[in-house]
Design an enzyme around this catalytic site. Sequence first.
Site: not given
Ligand code: GLP
Length: 280
Positions: A148, A72
């Site tokens: 989401e 993404d």
């Molecule tokens: C964002 C990304 C996700 C990721 C999530 C969790 O929303 N789009 O792909 O998995 O954050 O992030 P973190 O690993 O910093 O908790």
Amino acid sequence: MRLVILDDYDKTSEWAAKYVRNRMLDFKPGPDKYFVLGLPTGGTPKGMYKKLVEFYKQGVLSFKYVKTFNMDEYVNIPRDHPESYHSFMWDNLFKHIDILPENVHILDGNATDLDKECREYEEKITAAGGIELFIGGIGPDGHIAFNEPGSSLVSRTRVKSLTKDTIIANARFFGGDESKVPTESLTVGVGTVMDAREVMIIVTGANKAFALYKAVEEGVNHMWTVSAFQQHRRAIIICDEDATLELRVKTVKYFKGLMPVHNKLAADDDLSEVQRQKKK
Ligand code: GLP
């Protein structure tokens, strides 16, 4: 679904990196056979990337015949912004390894035609022969990439608006200021990830415990998009103890009992094989 439970974040990162290393070594990538990886951003995969860079520096792994597709990217954030996913990937992985820039694919959130960008991304994945191993993290609400709650479980790459929860969660990367977090993203769909030949999800920390419970012990549900992988024939979740806090004792005991089997998947045996080959 496999569930691999490690002590803490560092152990989880190391295990995940070793698993990826072994998958790549077993695959034996070459000019006619690229290893195609799907990759995430976020705090969770950072430790794994660090370890993969170490493997590269030790001469154990090469990324010369690897193609990558990121999950993404934010819409309307300059590519060189420190919090763009382009910057994240180059800073944390790509600039430290021997991957060729033309083999790196990250969605362009500044494209003039975002729908076309998404369509073409799917075409590029298909042209690369599909994704061998799609690695992901999850949000505290169980989202995968930026799918989401409520996202279609057969969705493809598209534009998605971020939920308030995600904006709050990601504000930590923008000086704690929610108003600075982009409100839209381009993201692969749940269906895009489901098409990968294997899916590996990393889940660490107590704030992901409820999502992990929903992913493992409850049914497939579009409100917790990570739960879709219950229907993937080759899915592995790698988590730390903190993330298991909402799981039943019997679930944790069962999967921990399987650790001797699972540990073979991240064993260092292949490594000695590589070193043997190098000495020849
Ligand atoms: C964002 C990304 C996700 C990721 C999530 C969790 O929303 N789009 O792909 O998995 O954050 O992030 P973190 O690993 O910093 O908790």
